[in-house]
Design a protein around this motif. Sequence first.
Motif, PDB file in Angstrom:
ATOM      1  N   LEU A   1       0.822  -1.209   0.000  1.00 22.12           N
ATOM      2  CA  LEU A   1       0.000   0.000   0.000  1.00 22.12           C
ATOM      3  C   LEU A   1       0.855   1.259   0.000  1.00 22.12           C
ATOM      4  O   LEU A   1       0.465   2.289  -0.559  1.00 22.12           O
ATOM      5  CB  LEU A   1      -0.943  -0.023   1.205  1.00 22.12           C
ATOM      6  N   LYS A   2       2.031   1.169   0.590  1.00 26.04           N
ATOM      7  CA  LYS A   2       2.943   2.315   0.603  1.00 26.04           C
ATOM      8  C   LYS A   2       3.580   2.537  -0.762  1.00 26.04           C
ATOM      9  O   LYS A   2       3.799   3.683  -1.182  1.00 26.04           O
ATOM     10  CB  LYS A   2       4.028   2.102   1.661  1.00 26.04           C
ATOM     11  N   VAL A   3       3.851   1.453  -1.481  1.00 28.31           N
ATOM     12  CA  VAL A   3       4.491   1.563  -2.799  1.00 28.31           C
ATOM     13  C   VAL A   3       3.531   2.174  -3.821  1.00 28.31           C
ATOM     14  O   VAL A   3       3.953   2.951  -4.687  1.00 28.31           O
ATOM     15  CB  VAL A   3       4.968   0.170  -3.275  1.00 28.31           C
ATOM     16  N   LEU A   4       2.257   1.847  -3.732  1.00 31.83           N
ATOM     17  CA  LEU A   4       1.282   2.350  -4.706  1.00 31.83           C
ATOM     18  C   LEU A   4       1.113   3.854  -4.578  1.00 31.83           C
ATOM     19  O   LEU A   4       1.028   4.399  -3.476  1.00 31.83           O
ATOM     20  CB  LEU A   4      -0.064   1.654  -4.506  1.00 31.83           C
ATOM     21  N   ASP A   5       1.042   4.518  -5.724  1.00 33.71           N
ATOM     22  CA  ASP A   5       0.890   5.976  -5.721  1.00 33.71           C
ATOM     23  C   ASP A   5      -0.492   6.400  -5.237  1.00 33.71           C
ATOM     24  O   ASP A   5      -0.654   7.433  -4.588  1.00 33.71           O
ATOM     25  CB  ASP A   5       1.138   6.532  -7.132  1.00 33.71           C
ATOM     26  N   VAL A   6      -1.487   5.587  -5.597  1.00 32.42           N
ATOM     27  CA  VAL A   6      -2.857   5.893  -5.176  1.00 32.42           C
ATOM     28  C   VAL A   6      -3.454   4.634  -4.561  1.00 32.42           C
ATOM     29  O   VAL A   6      -3.081   3.518  -4.931  1.00 32.42           O
ATOM     30  CB  VAL A   6      -3.734   6.359  -6.360  1.00 32.42           C
ATOM     31  N   PRO A   7      -4.373   4.770  -3.624  1.00 31.62           N
ATOM     32  CA  PRO A   7      -4.996   3.587  -3.013  1.00 31.62           C
ATOM     33  C   PRO A   7      -5.748   2.776  -4.063  1.00 31.62           C
ATOM     34  O   PRO A   7      -6.305   3.331  -5.023  1.00 31.62           O
ATOM     35  CB  PRO A   7      -5.957   4.186  -1.976  1.00 31.62           C
ATOM     36  N   PRO A   8      -5.805   1.453  -3.928  1.00 35.59           N
ATOM     37  CA  PRO A   8      -6.554   0.634  -4.882  1.00 35.59           C
ATOM     38  C   PRO A   8      -8.048   0.900  -4.773  1.00 35.59           C
ATOM     39  O   PRO A   8      -8.550   1.314  -3.724  1.00 35.59           O
ATOM     40  CB  PRO A   8      -6.211  -0.798  -4.454  1.00 35.59           C
ATOM     41  N   VAL A   9      -8.755   0.669  -5.870  1.00 35.90           N
ATOM     42  CA  VAL A   9     -10.207   0.797  -5.861  1.00 35.90           C
ATOM     43  C   VAL A   9     -10.807  -0.191  -4.863  1.00 35.90           C
ATOM     44  O   VAL A   9     -11.762   0.109  -4.147  1.00 35.90           O
ATOM     45  CB  VAL A   9     -10.767   0.539  -7.280  1.00 35.90           C
ATOM     46  N   GLU A  10     -10.190  -1.400  -4.815  1.00 33.46           N
ATOM     47  CA  GLU A  10     -10.620  -2.431  -3.875  1.00 33.46           C
ATOM     48  C   GLU A  10      -9.406  -3.269  -3.504  1.00 33.46           C
ATOM     49  O   GLU A  10      -8.552  -3.550  -4.350  1.00 33.46           O
ATOM     50  CB  GLU A  10     -11.700  -3.312  -4.512  1.00 33.46           C
ATOM     51  N   ASN A  11      -9.322  -3.653  -2.253  1.00 35.10           N
ATOM     52  CA  ASN A  11      -8.186  -4.447  -1.784  1.00 35.10           C
ATOM     53  C   ASN A  11      -8.623  -5.907  -1.613  1.00 35.10           C
ATOM     54  O   ASN A  11      -9.309  -6.263  -0.673  1.00 35.10           O
ATOM     55  CB  ASN A  11      -7.660  -3.900  -0.461  1.00 35.10           C
ATOM     56  N   LYS A  12      -8.210  -6.756  -2.584  1.00 35.39           N
ATOM     57  CA  LYS A  12      -8.480  -8.193  -2.505  1.00 35.39           C
ATOM     58  C   LYS A  12      -7.179  -8.978  -2.345  1.00 35.39           C
ATOM     59  O   LYS A  12      -7.128 -10.168  -2.683  1.00 35.39           O
ATOM     60  CB  LYS A  12      -9.225  -8.664  -3.752  1.00 35.39           C
ATOM     61  N   LEU A  13      -6.168  -8.313  -1.842  1.00 33.87           N
ATOM     62  CA  LEU A  13      -4.876  -8.959  -1.641  1.00 33.87           C
ATOM     63  C   LEU A  13      -4.996 -10.055  -0.582  1.00 33.87           C
ATOM     64  O   LEU A  13      -5.528  -9.827   0.499  1.00 33.87           O
ATOM     65  CB  LEU A  13      -3.843  -7.920  -1.206  1.00 33.87           C
ATOM     66  N   LYS A  14      -4.509 -11.239  -0.897  1.00 28.96           N
ATOM     67  CA  LYS A  14      -4.550 -12.348   0.047  1.00 28.96           C
ATOM     68  C   LYS A  14      -3.327 -12.282   0.951  1.00 28.96           C
ATOM     69  O   LYS A  14      -2.193 -12.269   0.472  1.00 28.96           O
ATOM     70  CB  LYS A  14      -4.573 -13.692  -0.694  1.00 28.96           C
ATOM     71  N   VAL A  15      -3.555 -12.240   2.255  1.00 33.59           N
ATOM     72  CA  VAL A  15      -2.477 -12.214   3.250  1.00 33.59           C
ATOM     73  C   VAL A  15      -2.458 -13.575   3.936  1.00 33.59           C
ATOM     74  O   VAL A  15      -3.426 -13.976   4.583  1.00 33.59           O
ATOM     75  CB  VAL A  15      -2.695 -11.090   4.270  1.00 33.59           C
ATOM     76  N   LEU A  16      -1.346 -14.286   3.801  1.00 32.57           N
ATOM     77  CA  LEU A  16      -1.302 -15.662   4.293  1.00 32.57           C
ATOM     78  C   LEU A  16      -1.256 -15.745   5.812  1.00 32.57           C
ATOM     79  O   LEU A  16      -1.900 -16.612   6.413  1.00 32.57           O
ATOM     80  CB  LEU A  16      -0.095 -16.385   3.701  1.00 32.57           C
ATOM     81  N   ILE A  17      -0.491 -14.887   6.435  1.00 32.55           N
ATOM     82  CA  ILE A  17      -0.327 -14.966   7.885  1.00 32.55           C
ATOM     83  C   ILE A  17      -0.769 -13.652   8.522  1.00 32.55           C
ATOM     84  O   ILE A  17      -0.215 -12.586   8.237  1.00 32.55           O
ATOM     85  CB  ILE A  17       1.131 -15.275   8.264  1.00 32.55           C
ATOM     86  N   THR A  18      -1.768 -13.748   9.371  1.00 30.63           N
ATOM     87  CA  THR A  18      -2.269 -12.598  10.120  1.00 30.63           C
ATOM     88  C   THR A  18      -2.209 -12.951  11.604  1.00 30.63           C
ATOM     89  O   THR A  18      -1.769 -14.028  11.993  1.00 30.63           O
ATOM     90  CB  THR A  18      -3.716 -12.277   9.717  1.00 30.63           C
ATOM     91  N   LYS A  19      -2.677 -12.042  12.415  1.00 35.32           N
ATOM     92  CA  LYS A  19      -2.710 -12.304  13.867  1.00 35.32           C
ATOM     93  C   LYS A  19      -3.586 -13.504  14.197  1.00 35.32           C
ATOM     94  O   LYS A  19      -3.400 -14.162  15.224  1.00 35.32           O
ATOM     95  CB  LYS A  19      -3.208 -11.058  14.608  1.00 35.32           C
ATOM     96  N   GLU A  20      -4.545 -13.803  13.326  1.00 37.43           N
ATOM     97  CA  GLU A  20      -5.469 -14.909  13.587  1.00 37.43           C
ATOM     98  C   GLU A  20      -4.932 -16.257  13.088  1.00 37.43           C
ATOM     99  O   GLU A  20      -5.530 -17.304  13.359  1.00 37.43           O
ATOM    100  CB  GLU A  20      -6.827 -14.636  12.919  1.00 37.43           C
TER     101      GLU A  20
END
Length: 595
Positions: A302-321
């Motif tokens: 999200l920091k690399v992108l110049d503008v926020p995505p229209v929608e964030n469907k990025l899959k994150v494999l490891i989260t706090k859960e």
Amino acid sequence: MAFVTVNGAEIYYQTYGRKRPGQAPIYLIHGATGTGHSNWNKVAPQLAEDFYVIVPDCRGHGRSTNPNMTYSFKELASDVAGTIRALGFERAHVIGHSNGGNIALVTLVEHPDVIQTCIPQAANAWVSPDLVEKEPPIFDPDFIQRERSLWYEELVNLHAPLGENYWRDLVLMTVKEIISEPNYTPADLARVSRPTLMIQGEVDRVNAPYKHGQFIARYIPAAEAWIPKGIAHTVHDEIMTEWLERVRDFIARRGTDASEKLYRYRLERHQDSRKGIFDPRLNADGVLIGTVLNEEMQAEVLKVLDVPPVENKLKVLITKETPWALINRPLEDVRRKPSILAERVSQARMGESARVIETNGDWSLVRLEHDGYSGWVHSASLHICAESHVRTFQSQCNVIVSAVLAEAQNDEDVLVQRIPFATLAYRVDEKEALSFLQLPDGRIWKVRSQDLTPLENRPTTNEDGIKRTLDLIQRFCGVPYLWGGRTPYGFDCSGLAGTFYSFMGVTIPRDADQQYLAGEVVEGTPAPGDLLYFGEKNEDDDSVHISHVAVSLGGDLFLHSNGADWGTSYNSFDLASKIYRKWLHENYRGARRFR
């Protein structure tokens, strides 16, 4: 029929699929003496499922006119740029085959502003001597008419709209250009900034002898190369399904400016996927897709992108859960896929911790915490628990297995398992030369106390500790080689090196090439316990791939697990020694030290 006027010529073109807002079209360039339809009639409808596809006849081919009776890659590249603009597009994914690959390459160099991505196939950036020698006899109109009847009939039929004997002029103009152009230098290619995938069949008789594809991919920054094994000149016809997969994947990964920016960031910061997947993509609709390992990586995206995505469907494999687990058996294979037949990529020892990314019945996808390796393990090998239990259990481990294999009995004195060397364990009691070990799930096993070393007596990486540990691992001489192995049941080369250091309390990267980059460079003669690295040069670009590691015993002697002996064995750098091996001497690349 559709025509567009470009640079004084009437360019005929076909289209497939529908225009998609915000998405660049695919522009397919045919090869020498062909037409758009003759080269791409199978591929274009397939690509049209996802893209708007433009398939022209190049100037002087098929239905496209040739008012100046010329044939040059630069003129044809100018036509490509002009056609893309004339059809209302800013850029296109330009794909070319054979001479069309050369036209795509010239467009990439001379008209980069119309390139979204470029895929030259069977192209050459310079004219090698073999082309000058072998192409003129083939591109001889009399020879074609006399000896190549099918080609002759195709030439007459495809180019009939341009005159009965025009095909003869086309063949002569074509071969004149083939033996003259292009003539790009490494410096020319180094100026390219657009995403490039070079495709060339391994046995392409035209381009493979001088490795033209490898040359292009070597000098274009961040270019990729695909050299399919056993495939000749027309890759898109010979293995169309795989070709389509490769092209779609390349465009999906690098087909928008934002995705290309993320790709370049990955090359700079997250190139080694063994440390964690980093594959974010921003599609033409502005939706963020793909996969990253953890939330920290998502924040980077999200920091690399110049503008926020229209929608964030990025899959994150490891989260706090994401669940935590401890390996709950002495040894567990880590597989590339959820199958007992899949490649073993590594192994996990009892008490090592993991994050459980996915569970699919009998198999679970995990990431090992100590070295970052990911793979599939049997679900039954895991003790799922809270992070706090993981931390508590590992902090309570107070002994390490110093026997080759410590025999473990249950409370009925039945032999149940053998725990491998270097396994950390939690001893809860000791009676009459027996130690009682608590497993992650709370079960108790009994082992002989003499097979364990208390952690307060564990050797460290000083001179004495290294000597003690070298004495211990030399017991493994003769243990079979095992790809992915980390125990006396079988080692691979880096598994032996990693086990040697882990016994002294030092965690090093899993694979030899990773270790080579991470360790302290040893100047001068390696000391006992230093790791020795080996690798062959890549003949395409002179880079070295580190593929093997050994443990120095001091002087010329070293111990390693290797495929040549299919086991753990000794070798020497001493030319007079009976255990000298030339390959090891010639491909030695240096020593590294870990402390």
